[in-house]
Design an enzyme around this catalytic site. Structure first.
Site, PDB file in Angstrom:
ATOM      1  N   HIS A  28     -14.317   5.721   4.948  1.00  0.00           N
ATOM      2  CA  HIS A  28     -15.762   5.535   5.017  1.00  0.00           C
ATOM      3  C   HIS A  28     -16.388   5.476   3.622  1.00  0.00           C
ATOM      4  O   HIS A  28     -17.223   4.615   3.345  1.00  0.00           O
ATOM      5  CB  HIS A  28     -16.389   6.684   5.816  1.00  0.00           C
TER       6      HIS A  28
ATOM      7  N   HIS B 254      12.314   1.639   5.293  1.00  0.00           N
ATOM      8  CA  HIS B 254      12.071   0.208   5.099  1.00  0.00           C
ATOM      9  C   HIS B 254      12.505  -0.544   6.360  1.00  0.00           C
ATOM     10  O   HIS B 254      13.664  -0.505   6.747  1.00  0.00           O
ATOM     11  CB  HIS B 254      12.865  -0.292   3.889  1.00  0.00           C
TER      12      HIS B 254
ATOM     13  N   HIS C 166      -2.436   7.193   5.006  1.00  0.00           N
ATOM     14  CA  HIS C 166      -2.991   6.041   4.298  1.00  0.00           C
ATOM     15  C   HIS C 166      -4.200   5.476   5.044  1.00  0.00           C
ATOM     16  O   HIS C 166      -4.118   5.156   6.231  1.00  0.00           O
ATOM     17  CB  HIS C 166      -1.925   4.960   4.145  1.00  0.00           C
TER      18      HIS C 166
ATOM     19  N   CYS D 281       0.793  -1.222   0.000  1.00  0.00           N
ATOM     20  CA  CYS D 281       0.000   0.000   0.000  1.00  0.00           C
ATOM     21  C   CYS D 281       0.832   1.281   0.000  1.00  0.00           C
ATOM     22  O   CYS D 281       0.283   2.372  -0.180  1.00  0.00           O
ATOM     23  CB  CYS D 281      -0.932   0.007   1.209  1.00  0.00           C
TER      24      CYS D 281
ATOM     25  N   HIS E  22      -1.994  20.168   6.065  1.00  0.00           N
ATOM     26  CA  HIS E  22      -2.883  19.058   5.730  1.00  0.00           C
ATOM     27  C   HIS E  22      -2.125  17.732   5.848  1.00  0.00           C
ATOM     28  O   HIS E  22      -0.939  17.651   5.499  1.00  0.00           O
ATOM     29  CB  HIS E  22      -3.433  19.216   4.307  1.00  0.00           C
TER      30      HIS E  22
ATOM     31  N   ASN F  56     -10.440   0.887   1.944  1.00  0.00           N
ATOM     32  CA  ASN F  56      -8.987   0.879   1.767  1.00  0.00           C
ATOM     33  C   ASN F  56      -8.690   0.607   0.296  1.00  0.00           C
ATOM     34  O   ASN F  56      -8.785  -0.529  -0.163  1.00  0.00           O
ATOM     35  CB  ASN F  56      -8.359  -0.186   2.667  1.00  0.00           C
TER      36      ASN F  56
END
Length: 491
Positions: free
Chosen positions: A412, A295, A383, A216, A379, A416
């Site tokens: 919502h 990572h 994720h 992702c 802002h 995802n």
């Protein structure tokens, strides 16, 4: 916190954030006053001293200044502009409300009753609404996924967002010099990037890349790769396509850690147009300031916390560990140590440094100081991996509900959507009319490996609501209350 303490912190931040001006301005004012009060005789002496200065040295220093200025401006990294982006809006025929989800789950004979009940409980606490979508193959009973149906989903999502982006920017497919596509689970041959080149008849010398298996967080990795290409190749356009094709990756077994993905992941995608062309500076929405990648794959727990494997019945699924939120928080912490010095004001950096030194040499029990990132960004696009992940990162960064609103509402409305979720969140901020010129945006991607990646953007012009944007038909309904938290998952 007492008023005295608040006042002290306010004065402290003002002092350090304006330290250079505080040191230079008084000196310049003093020099100006001295010059203004010089007697006429002193002015004549000052003028004579300038006239005595050798013209050769004046010419030499002028040329040297021009050469140094030329070297400075030509060696500066090219500015990377985000011209525009487009997110995928599924048709109403793909809408998959919770009632339909449960009905279809009951039709899958391999599911045990306890697995169906587990998914129902997760959905109720997930933060997903009733308008999320799944690909056409998931609407059929019986559920029979095939590679052909995965290709159909790929074409539906990718061609829609690329068409929309070309229409918005008026850029032609043959103008694209760099193409980067990321999709973690679906990696056919020919690749998805080749599919795009074929569909739009792009040039034969296009530099194309196809990233798979990177989870992702791959959307920001794609931005980083496109940036590297644009830093090398002048006067270019880069098209970045980020998606997750989920047709063949619906788990039909009974391991709870694998059933979670069924409840959270939904169809989606985003296309982003980047450029280093100077003429795009006037219409570009944003410019890229930083990309920071972390990572944690060297750690075994982090490496296996999102893991695709077979269960005991040889059914393939993606297992989500119960340690996922903790590992995500740790990866974010590591990412912060790199991105902090790049974006935080000096006052926050000093407080962080003093706290770290104090904990090391004075009292290890001191509470770690978490920098105030609201001083660096207006802002936040975290994720939308799940309600628990958003809450964990929001707590780590000391963000308010309003500052995590874009992430919670994206979860919502769209679920995802994997690597494309930060773009839905950015679209939400724009649709709400909150984006102003000069605002800074922090996009945070989290994904298997385990990786935490950050992209920092600065808005170049105020951005208003788009009539045909992905949020256009529902933005006035948000924000909404999105239900309770998700965890614990595996009890």
């Amino acid at each position: 916190m007492s008023m005295a303490t608040k006042y002290f912190k306010l004065c402290y931040r003002y002092l350090f954030n304006n330290l250079l001006a505080i040191l230079l301005v008084p000196g310049l004012i003093t020099i100006l006053i001295e010059v203004l009060y010089l007697a006429p005789v002193d002015f004549q002496k000052l003028s004579a001293s300038f006239q005595a200065f050798d013209a050769f040295y004046l010419l030499f220093f002028s040329l040297a200044l021009i050469v140094l200025a030329t070297i400075y401006f030509t060696s500066r990294p090219r500015t990377i502009y985000l011209v525009d982006f487009a997110c995928y809006k599924p048709p109403t025929s793909c809408r998959f409300p919770i009632s339909k989800f449960m009905n279809h789950s009951k039709q899958i004979e391999d599911f045990e009753p306890s697995s169906i009940e587990f998914q129902r409980k997760i959905l109720e606490r997930s933060g997903l609404g009733e308008d999320t979508s799944l690909p056409p193959a998931h609407h059929a009973i019986p559920f029979t996924p095939t590679m052909a149906k995965s290709r159909e989903e790929s074409e539906l999502v990718i061609f829609s967002i690329v068409d929309s982006l070309f229409q918005k920017t008026k850029v032609k497919p043959r103008d694209i010099d760099i193409l980067v596509v990321n999709c973690s689970l679906f990696a056919p041959t020919p690749s998805l990037s080749a599919m795009i080149v074929n569909k739009y008849k792009m040039r034969s010398n296009i530099r194309s890349y196809n990233l798979s298996g990177m989870g992702c967080s791959a959307g920001i990795i794609s931005i980083d790769l496109a940036r590297d290409e644009l830093l090398v190749h002048a006067n270019s356009y880069a098209l970045v396509v980020t998606t997750e094709i989920i047709t063949e990756h619906w788990y039909t077994g009974n391991r709870r850690s694998m059933l979670l993905a069924n409840c959270l992941f939904r169809m989606g995608g985003a296309a982003v147009l980047l450029s280093n062309k100077r003429r795009e500076a006037t219409r570009a929405k944003y410019e890229l300031l930083h990309v920071v990648r972390t990572h944690k794959g060297a750690d075994d727990r982090a490496y296996r916390c999102v893991y695709q494997e077979e269960d005991g019945e040889k059914k393939i699924g993606v297992s989500l560990s119960r340690d996922l939120t903790e590992i995500a928080g740790g990866a974010l912490k590591a990412n912060i140590t790199t991105i902090g010095p790049l974006v935080l004001p000096l006052s926050e950096q000093v407080l962080f440094f003093v706290n770290k030194v104090g904990r090391r040499f004075a009292n290890p029990k001191w509470r770690p100081y978490v920098p105030d990132f609201t001083k660096a960004f207006e802002h936040f696009c975290i994720h939308a991996g799940g309600r628990a992940v958003i809450e964990e990162l929001g707590t780590k960064l000391r963000l308010s509900e309003e500052q995590t609103e874009a992430s919670r509402m994206t979860l919502h409305r769209f679920g995802n959507t994997s690597s494309s979720s930060p773009w839905y969140e950015l679209g939400y901020v724009e649709a709400k009319g909150r984006m102003r010129k000069g605002d800074r945006v922090w996009q945070i991607g989290l994904g298997s490996g385990f990786k935490c990646n950050s992209a920092v953007w600065r808005c170049r012009r105020s951005v208003g609501r788009e009539e045909e944007g992905v949020w256009a038909d529902c933005i006035d309904e948000y924000p909404v209350h999105a239900g309770g938290g998700e965890g614990p998952y595996l009890d």
